[in-house]
Structures are given as C-alpha cells and as structure tokens.
Design a protein around this motif. Structure first.
Motif, PDB file in Angstrom:
ATOM      1  N   CYS A 218       6.427  40.203  39.122  1.00 21.18           N
ATOM      2  CA  CYS A 218       5.142  40.716  38.658  1.00 21.18           C
ATOM      3  C   CYS A 218       4.094  40.658  39.763  1.00 21.18           C
ATOM      4  O   CYS A 218       3.408  41.645  40.035  1.00 21.18           O
ATOM      5  CB  CYS A 218       4.674  39.962  37.414  1.00 21.18           C
ATOM      6  SG  CYS A 218       4.699  38.172  37.557  1.00 21.18           S
TER       7      CYS A 218
ATOM      8  N   CYS B 135       9.158  43.063  34.782  1.00 20.94           N
ATOM      9  CA  CYS B 135       9.506  41.721  34.295  1.00 20.94           C
ATOM     10  C   CYS B 135      10.906  41.711  33.680  1.00 20.94           C
ATOM     11  O   CYS B 135      11.157  42.364  32.676  1.00 20.94           O
ATOM     12  CB  CYS B 135       8.498  41.225  33.267  1.00 20.94           C
ATOM     13  SG  CYS B 135       8.960  39.603  32.625  1.00 20.94           S
TER      14      CYS B 135
ATOM     15  N   CYS C  95       9.240  32.631  31.003  1.00 20.66           N
ATOM     16  CA  CYS C  95       9.111  33.157  32.372  1.00 20.66           C
ATOM     17  C   CYS C  95      10.003  32.354  33.306  1.00 20.66           C
ATOM     18  O   CYS C  95      10.016  31.132  33.271  1.00 20.66           O
ATOM     19  CB  CYS C  95       7.660  33.071  32.822  1.00 20.66           C
ATOM     20  SG  CYS C  95       7.450  33.333  34.594  1.00 20.66           S
ATOM     21  N   ASN C  96      10.771  33.061  34.135  1.00 21.44           N
ATOM     22  CA  ASN C  96      11.648  32.347  35.064  1.00 21.44           C
ATOM     23  C   ASN C  96      11.060  32.280  36.472  1.00 21.44           C
ATOM     24  O   ASN C  96      11.759  31.938  37.415  1.00 21.44           O
ATOM     25  CB  ASN C  96      13.047  32.974  35.058  1.00 21.44           C
ATOM     26  CG  ASN C  96      13.011  34.431  35.481  1.00 21.44           C
ATOM     27  OD1 ASN C  96      12.074  34.872  36.140  1.00 21.44           O
ATOM     28  ND2 ASN C  96      14.032  35.180  35.126  1.00 21.44           N
TER      29      ASN C  96
ATOM     30  N   CYS D 116      10.276  34.501  38.640  1.00 24.61           N
ATOM     31  CA  CYS D 116      10.999  35.290  39.632  1.00 24.61           C
ATOM     32  C   CYS D 116      10.073  35.953  40.638  1.00 24.61           C
ATOM     33  O   CYS D 116      10.495  36.371  41.702  1.00 24.61           O
ATOM     34  CB  CYS D 116      11.838  36.359  38.936  1.00 24.61           C
ATOM     35  SG  CYS D 116      10.845  37.634  38.142  1.00 24.61           S
TER      36      CYS D 116
END
Ligand code: SF4
Ligand code: SF4
Lengths: 433, 315
Positions: free
Chosen positions: A405, A370, A399-400, A402
C-alpha cells in the motif's frame, strides 16, 4: 503446469541479473557473535564457559526447540547477557575468537529425525523464525495433511531460495522426504517463482528421479513473480486455493509451510548429522549492482559479509535485513548474521524512500494492491487518529505489513508505520485486559 | 574499522515513484488526442477556450490558496488538468468571462473550500459545468458546426431529443461520431480520440478499468434493452456509446478520484449506475447531456458505495 497467484500485490521489476546463482562462501570472521535466541521462544541455556575452547559444531546453548552451535573453532571470549536481538529486545549471546583452524567438532548423535532436527538447531525462517522442531510438533498435533515448500524468495530482489533449488535440489528433495515422513503425509506442494526456470527444472528433475517418498509425487507449481507471494497465507491461497482463517495459522486448515532452505538443513542434520551452522543469503540492492548469493556462517558480522561482496555501506546509506519492502534497517553493520537473516539489502543515500505524508486523494490504489483485501487508507487513517476500535473493526490485525500500500501511494502516506502502531496499541490493550 | 553511520527508518524502504503530478501529467497526455481533434475541427475558437480555462484555473488556484493561507500547490498540475477538462466541456463559442467564472467555481467549490485536493465530495469540473449550464444556458448551447456539409447546428443528443431517432442518420454518420466530426463541446466529440486517451490512462494505471468499463457497460445494457424492444423509437446502444460525451464521462469524469469509490465492487456499481442514469436522463430527462449529469448525481452515493468492501482474506 498451471501457474498460481493471488489477487492484488505488486509486479515489481525483477533483477535482470539472472534468477539463480551459485553461493560463494564467506570466509570465517576473526570474531563471531552468536545470539542464543534465534527463533521465537525462550533463549537457549548457555552450555559453555568463558575461556572454553570450542570447535565448529560444538554446542553453545541448549533448548527443547533448537540448539545453537559454534560456527568457528577457537575460544569463547565473552558471554554477553544483553545483546540487541533482531526482533527487538535483548538476547544473550556468545562471542568466539577464531583460532583460524576451522576444526570440526563431532557429529550429531542419535538417529531419530525429530531429535536430530532439534539438536541440529534447524530453524525455519520467514516473517518469523520458528524452530523446525516446534513447527513439526504443532503440525503433528493438528494432523496436517499437506506440506508446502516455500521456494519463493522473501522479496522479488532476493534470489537465494530459487538458487538453493537450482544448486541443491537433491538435498532439498531428501529433506522434503524426511519431513513428510515425520508428518506421515504424502501431499507435497513446491511453490517456485515462475521466472526461475532453472529452479523449477532442477527440483522437478530431483523429484521425478526419486523412486519412493513424498517427493516423487510432489506438485511443483510455478507462481507469478509478485510481491508478497512468499507469505505463507498467500502461498496457501495460490497453491491450494484455500485461505488461512483470520487469526489462525496454516496448520488450522491442515497445511504446514516450510522454507526450502529449512528442507536443505533438515537433510544435512538427519543424513549427514551436521548442525545448522550457516545461512544462505542474497545481498542485493542499489548499493551493490547485481545481487550476490553468499553462504554465511551464523555469527558473522554483517560488515564482513559486505566486505566480502566488495561493498561498504556508505555514510547515510541503509543496511536492511530482509528486503526493501519488509526488511528491518539496522543501525550498525556489526550486527551478526543469524538464522533469522533472510537477506541483506543495501541502499545508497539518496535512494532511500521518504514518506512525508500528504492528504489522501482516494485514488484507491492501496485498496487495489492489498493482498489481504483490506482498506489500507482506512485502517491507516484510523490508527493515525487514534481510533483503534474502528481500525480493529476494519481488520487491521489481518494486515501482514507487506508494504504494497505504501509503495503505491501517490501522496506518500507512511501507511505501514501507522498500521504497525495501531496493531501494537490494540495488542497492548488486549493483553492488559 | 569504525562502521559508518547508517540511516534507520521505517518500512517500506522503497517507493514506486507514483505521485499526483505524475498522474496529472499522464492525464494531460491522455487528453491530448481529443483536444487536438477539437482544435482541428473548431480552430482558433477551441484554442482560445482551452488557453483561457487552463490559465484561469491555475491562477484561481494560486489566488485562493494564498487567501486561505495554504501552501501554493499549483505544481501538482491538478488545476491545469481540471481547467483542461472543463474547457473540453464548453462550446467553442464560450465567452472569456464565462470560462473564468466556471474555473473560479470549479476551484473554489470543487477543491479549496473543502481543504484542498482529496477532500472534495464532488467532481469540481462538473460542479462548474452544472453551474454554467444553469446560469448561462444560451451561451452553453451556442454551437459552431465543424466545417463540412452540416444540415444542423444541433448536437447529436439535441437531435435525438427534439427530432427523434429517425433524424439522427440524416445529420450524423456513426463514423462521424466516432471520429468527432459533430457539433458539440470542444472535447467530447471524438469517441476514437477519447478512447485512445482512455486506453493510455489504463495502461499507465492512472485509473482502474472498473469505472469506465462498467460505465460503458451500463450504457450499452440499458439503452440496448429499449433498442431491442423498439428500435424505431429508441437509438442504438452504439449511438449512445459514441454520442454525447459518454466516453469522456466514463474515462475522465467518473474516474475523478476523491469523488468516486475506492473499493472494487463500489467502483463497478458506481460506473454501472452512472451509465444507466446517463441513458435515463437522455431518454426521459429535461436535459440531454445525460452522461455528465449522471456522474454528478451518482457521486452523492460514493460514501455509501465505499461501504461495499471486499471480503477480507481469511474472514
Ligand atoms: S494494508 Fe497491510 S496487507 Fe494490505 S497492502 Fe498494506 S501492508 Fe500489505
Ligand atoms: S494510495 Fe494513498 S492516496 Fe490513494 S487511496 Fe490509498 S492512501 Fe489514499
């Protein structure tokens, strides 16, 4: 040259096809549909009537942020009130039937760079599409001290940004000068993926041959090829070593991040008085073999772009606007390319990842990757169980999305989906309060 | 042209391909060198223990999952891996019924009773191992010396405990400890082979480097302090590193995912505490297999250590 990066993230295999490629122009389509809202904010006000004859570059919609123009010459066939927008909801749009002549209309008028940028409809597109006019206005308000030019492709399979640098370094350099002059600053960082040596040498060359202007003293920095290095907050981290405060924007710490293609279109609007009519796009994915770079007119249906590339979205395949980790799958290839289209990624049936979700084995891999240093297993778990307060306490809003995860999770928990749900629930709760 | 039907689903659209069976397969591969050298030294006895342990672990898993009405999940290989690891912590003389009791305890108390893999607060292998130590101490300490000139049938740690540091050199060479030419459990002897396997796990990114490295660092640091103050009385850090399954515990037991922390800082502290406690138990404890007991005990702290989160970006 030092090479920058950020902790975490994914080192994905990068396409071996070569990192920069020239752009092929996709021929104009028979009909184009041009949404009147291609950036955050209010849609443009319609400035044409049904049946009107238009030429390339003629104004279709006006707004204080970024105008919208005809990208083919021909006749306005329809003014659609509710056209499905890329970022959800409906937007008005204008359909034009091409007369096949490709006649150009006039040039942009005036000489003030800010107004040329607005009239030229320049939009800066990353995770969000923001009109450059609005972005620069904010940057001036916050009196930013540094300009970061984002030349890192949105996702590792995409090669358009590196290619723009390699092919059009001069125009980009001129755009950078214009923008820094507007902002009144001289500190410029250009972040490029280090596996794109052509791009690095092209822009370094263009900068060092500039006699004056901010570009002549720009820092060209090679960055580790890692997802999601293209994200603004991680670029700032990699280039300046600073972090964007939670809930804030880079402007809050005196930085503005602008994409390399935006610099190119700025130069075009200000120097050549030409509006933004096109978009540089990489078409990639296991549906196409080696990735292709194309220059596409706004409003061209995606299916025409694919046809030009010699691929058809197979039955049961996926067409994704953006990249494989963060892009949006579309339900129909009739959707047009807009200023928000950062790339096209094709997936064949059978290559599509599924996330049936197992029991978390606490392997810690999601924590390790992350880039925002969150606990993905926790925030996703809290969202899943509806404990939104707990999710918020664990910084779910940072949280972007992405996708790192979920990409590494051995038990295929659809973490990004849960996190998105949690974020929207929390935001809905906040706005109802 | 009618556009063909497209699939619309959520992000991400790709996955790295990691899975539990893959991780388990890599763990099995990583254990091969140590198992092979164990078999080389202990022969048919070792093969017998390994086969019984692996087969019975998988059988218990299937039976217990059936009884508890869960889907049979033996194909994820986790039963096989824990069976093999338990076998490596048994003496080559272990009787078949004791092995089967061990694997039963391991699967029941280490996995199924908590709802299956991922929910267990303790490392199943170590639960079983501790139960066997307590229940059948004689069988757990019935040693075979590997072939060669051996003057003792005691393990290096037993020698350390009962004869003192001065006697170690009479029985064992550092090279012998490194290669695994010692008395002891089937798979714990060869530091070299375990390190090769551990390196493989790290390269394959099955485990993070944090726990094994801080574990071994804890052992070296803590035993080093005593050794530096009095090397007559205390064994060297190198001895502590090579003997008594330190490497086994650091790479293959402390890294058990459900029972170890997930945060980077938590992992470092966890490993370090395991290493320190391993030496403490060896020096002053009633038992001498300090490394295994240490992991078992420190895993109690895991929920606490998981609270040591990294500073979130931008906070
Ligand atoms: S939690 Fe959010 S920021 Fe972190 S890896 Fe997952 S998607 Fe990316
Ligand atoms: S990667 Fe998946 S299994 Fe591993 S800790 Fe994160 S959520 Fe759990």
């Amino acid at each position: 040259m030092k090479s920058g990066t950020f902790p975490g993230g994914l080192s994905l295999p990068v396409s071996a096809a070569g990192v920069s490629k020239p752009f092929e122009s996709v021929p104009p389509s028979q009909t184009v549909i041009i949404p009147l809202k291609q950036h955050i904010g209010e849609p443009c006000a319609v400035s044409v009537k049904k049946g009107a004859e238009v030429k390339m570059g003629d104004l279709l919609g006006e707004s204080e942020s970024a105008a919208v123009h005809a990208t083919v010459s021909g006749k306005v066939t329809e003014i659609i009130k509710k056209f499905p927008g890329m970022s959800g909801g409906y937007v008005p749009a204008i359909g034009i039937e091409s007369d096949g002549k490709n006649e150009s209309g006039g040039f942009l008028e005036g000489s003030d760079p800010m107004s040329l940028i607005q009239k030229g409809g320049v939009v800066d597109s990353d995770v969000e599409a923001i009109s450059l006019h609005d972005k620069l206005t904010l940057a001036k308000e916050k009196s930013v001290k540094a300009l970061v030019i984002n030349s890192v492709d949105v996702e590792p399979q995409m090669i358009s940004r590196a290619s723009i640098l390699a092919e059009n370094a001069k125009e980009v350099a001129s755009g950078i000068d214009i923008i820094s002059q507007i902002l009144g600053i001289t500190t410029v960082y250009i972040g490029v993926s280090e596996n794109a040596p052509n791009a690095i040498s092209a822009i370094s060359g263009a900068c060092s041959s500039a006699i004056s202007g901010a570009c002549s003293s720009a820092h060209v920095v090679g960055l580790k090829a890692k997802h999601p290095q293209s994200m603004q907050e991680l670029l700032v981290k990699a280039l300046l070593g600073k972090e964007v405060p939670t809930g804030g924007s880079p402007e809050d710490i005196g930085v503005t991040v602008i994409s390399v293609e935006t610099a190119f279109f700025t130069a075009q609007a200000v120097n050549d008085k030409k509006p933004m009519l096109e978009r540089f796009i990489t078409v990639a994915g296991n549906g196409i073999g080696s990735p292709k770079n194309v220059l596409v007119r706004i409003g061209t249906p995606i299916k025409d772009v694919l046809e030009h590339c010699g691929v058809a979205p197979g039955h049961g395949g996926k067409v994704i606007i953006g990249g494989p980790l963060m892009g949006t799958a579309i339900h129909s290839a009739d959707i047009p390319v807009t200023k928000e289209t950062t790339g096209i990624y094709l997936q064949k049936e059978g290559d599509i990842a599924e996330f049936p979700s197992g029991v978390c084995i606490k392997c810690g891999l999601c924590v390790e990757v992350c880039p925002m240093r969150l606990m993905p297993l926790l925030i996703s778990g809290f969202s899943e169980s509806g404990s939104y307060a707990m999710a918020e306490a664990n910084d779910i809003l940072s949280c972007n999305e992405c996708g790192c995860c979920a990409y590494v999770c051995p038990v295929l928990i659809p973490m990004v989906q849960w996190i998105k749900l949690g974020k929207s629930e929390i935001r809905a709760q906040r706005s109802s309060e | 042209m009618k556009t063909p039907e497209l699939v619309v689903s959520a992000v991400p659209h790709v996955h790295g391909g990691n899975s539990i069976p893959k991780m388990m397969m890599n763990t099995l591969i990583a254990l091969i060198p140590a198992v092979v050298i164990g078999i080389y030294f202990f022969g048919m006895d070792a093969i017998r223990v390994v086969v019984i342990a692996m087969a019975s672990a998988v059988a218990w898993e299937a039976i217990l999952q059936k009884i508890m009405g869960r889907p049979i999940a033996i194909s994820n290989l986790s039963g096989m891996v824990s069976g093999l690891i338990l076998a490596m912590l048994l003496p080559p003389t272990a009787p078949w019924w004791m092995i089967c009791t061990g694997t039963f305890v391991m699967i029941l108390l280490g996995k199924e009773i908590y709802g299956g893999l991922g929910n267990n607060p303790f490392n199943g292998v170590l639960i079983a191992w501790v139960v066997l130590q307590m229940s059948y101490p004689d069988h757990m300490m019935y040693w075979l010396a590997p072939p060669g000139d051996f003057m003792t049938e005691a393990t290096p740690l037993e020698v350390l405990k009962y004869e003192g540091v001065g006697s170690i050199a009479e029985h064992f060479t550092i090279l012998g400890l490194f290669i695994g030419n010692t008395t002891g459990f089937i798979g714990e002897g060869s530091a070299l082979m375990l390190l090769i396997g551990g390196a493989y796990l790290l390269i394959r990114k099955v485990v993070s480097w944090r726990i094994p490295v801080s574990f071994l660092g804890g052992i070296v640091l803590f035993s080093g302090i005593f050794w530096l103050t009095n090397s007559e009385e205390y064994a060297s850090p190198l001895f502590h590193l090579l003997a008594g399954g330190s490497i086994m515990a650091a790479f293959f037991l402390a890294t058990d995912m459900p029972s170890s922390p997930v945060t980077p800082a938590g992992m470092l502290i966890y490993g370090f505490l395991c290493g320190v406690l391993a030496v403490v138990i060896r020096l002053w404890g009633a038992w001498y297999d300090g490394a295994y007991y240490a992991v078992f005990i420190i895993s109690i702290l895991t929920p606490l250590l998981d609270k040591i989160k990294s500073k979130v970006y931008g906070r």
